[in-house]
Scaffold this active site. Structure first.
Site, PDB file in Angstrom:
ATOM      1  N   ASN A 298     -34.275  14.288  20.636  1.00  0.00           N
ATOM      2  CA  ASN A 298     -33.022  13.540  20.692  1.00  0.00           C
ATOM      3  C   ASN A 298     -31.990  14.318  19.900  1.00  0.00           C
ATOM      4  OD1 ASN A 298     -31.043  11.509  19.224  1.00  0.00           O
ATOM      5  ND2 ASN A 298     -31.708  10.500  21.097  1.00  0.00           N
ATOM      6  N   LEU A 324     -31.790  10.707  25.611  1.00  0.00           N
ATOM      7  CA  LEU A 324     -30.730   9.939  24.970  1.00  0.00           C
ATOM      8  C   LEU A 324     -31.192   8.499  24.828  1.00  0.00           C
ATOM      9  CD1 LEU A 324     -27.566  11.230  26.884  1.00  0.00           C
ATOM     10  CD2 LEU A 324     -28.352  11.907  24.609  1.00  0.00           C
ATOM     11  N   GLU A 325     -30.807   7.852  23.752  1.00  0.00           N
ATOM     12  CA  GLU A 325     -31.241   6.481  23.494  1.00  0.00           C
ATOM     13  C   GLU A 325     -30.776   5.505  24.562  1.00  0.00           C
ATOM     14  OE1 GLU A 325     -27.933   7.330  20.371  1.00  0.00           O
ATOM     15  OE2 GLU A 325     -29.414   8.439  21.529  1.00  0.00           O
ATOM     16  N   THR A 326     -29.755   5.882  25.321  1.00  0.00           N
ATOM     17  CA  THR A 326     -29.234   5.005  26.371  1.00  0.00           C
ATOM     18  C   THR A 326     -30.040   5.057  27.666  1.00  0.00           C
ATOM     19  OG1 THR A 326     -27.668   6.786  26.832  1.00  0.00           O
ATOM     20  CG2 THR A 326     -26.867   4.915  25.533  1.00  0.00           C
ATOM     21  N   GLY A 327     -31.018   5.957  27.756  1.00  0.00           N
ATOM     22  CA  GLY A 327     -31.904   5.968  28.908  1.00  0.00           C
ATOM     23  C   GLY A 327     -32.116   7.273  29.641  1.00  0.00           C
TER      24      GLY A 327
END
Length: 522
Positions: A298, A324-327
């Site tokens: 990340n 990415l933490e959003t997907g």
């Protein structure tokens, strides 16, 4: 024939009652129901209602100016806000928080993404270790941001011989979500969205509590024309559909629509733009040494984002699997106003599943920004001079990655350096220190990390530090040409351990490096 769920945008604001609790999807402007928010604001301006609302959202909502959560920040509209980040919410919201005119909580983004799933199933909240020993821990600040905020919504609990944090679930009255296309029954697809957000979980949570779901889309089609496998939120969860104007349906904070972000095309990559030989490139080069074969990674915004450019320049880009933490998984992460999106992604999943993976230790290495650190190895990226910007996904990512590399300049505010022929010269020192006795807020706990045996590095342009097993700082490397006393210790509030200091690779400070492949394969 069933009645269409499509309503005029002007009617949406009338559905919100005084004191209602709203849960909004969105990251910046991505996935945020801007047209609905405008309707709520216009009704309030005309009638003084709805007022005293509670707003929940997992990430920052807005563009830092006049969009997003801005529409809900007229005095009297909000009683309480619970969010993952407030930096893009705009100056009006920030002032309301800092002046203690509303109650305000900052919780980890991953918690706020997963919590609606617990609500949807009728469970009382979320039990997790995420946030322990940070400002979210009730023994420190409990996530409370001002003097108006007193209720404890985070509790420390003991379970199975371990300590955990329990995040209480709210009762949602209204879910505000977004898609691209809806049919008249309210089935939603997301083909033009760059990320999914947590829309289905929010919708399920609202219905579980007897609330309503309002969905904004760009277009409505006839019933029976949507492919069932493309429906992201089924119509049984949606009460009302509002068609948004394109200008109120932005794909990101800075982009109306990019087919690459939607996954419909793959763009030619070529070679990424080479970074100039400044402090950012030096830091990214040294940080990239911490990559590994097939590492799941990340990258944070700012300085860490330069690591992707370094990897391409050095021919090791295939070693990384960026997430990415959003997907998004794989591809090229976007930065700046397009943050949270990626071009050429291999897959895009719901953020709840991504954070499950992160929280379970799925990341091999995370590269995050370094704003402030202290003698204990704590890091602050969430509050500066009393301004609560927020943590976003930082706590989830840094607390659970196998290795964390914090990346940032040694000082801030006017730093000027010169690098050539394998040496570094500090031309002008920054005016603000980053290595302090105590950080303003603990977003990352050095004590917790040391206790679980996490590998933690702090990489700057002139020095590399590592967290010790005891929870303090050790100086490991110094740039050639840098004097420890004059250029490092004189600009720190504490003295680190220095038993095994060595010189940083001189090639990092040359126009051409070319050693990363060799280092990672040795």
């Amino acid at each position: 024939m069933s009645k269409s769920k499509v309503i005029p945008a002007a009617e949406a604001g009338k559905l919100i009652k005084d004191g209602a609790t709203l849960y909004c999807s969105g990251v910046g402007l991505a996935g945020f129901a801007e047209e609905v928010a405008i309707s709520i604001r216009e009704r309030f301006e005309a009638t003084g209602h709805p007022r005293d609302m509670t707003i929940w959202h997992a990430c920052g909502l807005g563009n830092g100016k006049n969009k997003g959560i801005f529409h809900l920040t007229q005095p009297g509209m909000i009683k309480r806000i619970v969010g993952g980040h407030f930096g893009v919410g705009g100056p009006v919201l920030m002032q309301l928080i800092m002046d203690s005119r509303i109650e305000a909580y900052n919780l980890p983004q991953g918690v706020l993404v997963v919590l609606p799933r617990e609500m949807a199933a009728g469970r009382p909240g979320l039990i997790t270790k995420v946030g322990l020993e940070t400002f979210v821990d009730p023994r420190i600040e409990g996530g409370k941001l001002n003097s108006a905020t007193s209720e404890e919504i985070v509790e420390r609990v003991d379970f199975d011989g371990q300590e955990w944090l329990f995040y209480r679930a709210p009762r949602i009255d209204v879910a505000l979500i977004r898609g691209t296309t809806a049919d008249e029954n309210g089935n939603l697809t997301v083909e033009d969205e760059g990320i999914f957000n947590e829309s289905i979980s929010i919708a399920q949570a609202a219905k579980r509590n007897g609330g309503i779901v309002i969905a904004q889309v760009l277009q409505v089609v006839q019933n029976g024309t949507l492919h069932p496998k493309q429906v992201k939120v089924p119509g049984i969860l949606v009460d009302h559909v509002v068609v948004g104007r394109p200008e109120n349906h932005m794909q990101t904070m800075g982009t109306q629509y990019n087919r690459a972000f939607a996954g419909d095309i793959r763009v030619p990559v070529g070679s990424l733009r080479r970074l100039p030989l400044d402090e950012r490139k030096i830091i990214a080069r040294r940080a990239a040494v911490e990559l590994g074969h097939g590492a799941i990674v990340n990258l944070g915004i700012g300085v860490p984002a330069g690591i992707a450019s370094i990897a391409a320049e050095e021919g090791v880009q295939d070693l990384m699997a960026l997430t990415l933490e959003t997907g998004p998984i794989g591809g090229i992460p976007a930065d700046g106003l397009d943050f949270a999106h990626a071009s050429n992604a291999d897959a895009t999943i719901d953020p709840g599943y991504q954070f499950d993976f992160y929280d379970g230790g799925g990341l091999d290495v995370a590269f995050l920004g370094l704003a402030q650190t202290d003698v204990h190895g704590n890091v602050n990226v969430s509050k500066f001079s009393g301004r609560p910007v927020g943590c976003g996904g930082f706590i989830n990512i840094t607390q659970n990655a196998k290795k964390v590399v914090f990346c940032g300049a040694f000082t801030a505010g006017g730093l000027e350096i010169r690098a050539a022929d394998g040496r570094l010269e500090i031309v002008r020192e920054g005016t603000s220190r980053k290595f302090l006795d105590h950080v303003e807020q603990i977003t990352f706990s050095g004590h917790y990390a040391a206790g679980v045996g996490q590998t933690v590095m702090y990489v700057t342009e002139r020095a590399v530090f590592q967290l010790t097993r005891e929870g303090g700082m050790e100086l490991l490397e110094v740039a050639p040409g840098v004097d420890i006393e004059r250029d490092i210790l004189a600009h720190m509030d504490f003295v680190p351990r220095m038993e095994r200091v060595r010189e940083m690779d001189p090639g990092i400070f040359s126009a051409r490096w070319g050693r990363l492949y060799e280092i990672l394969h040795s």
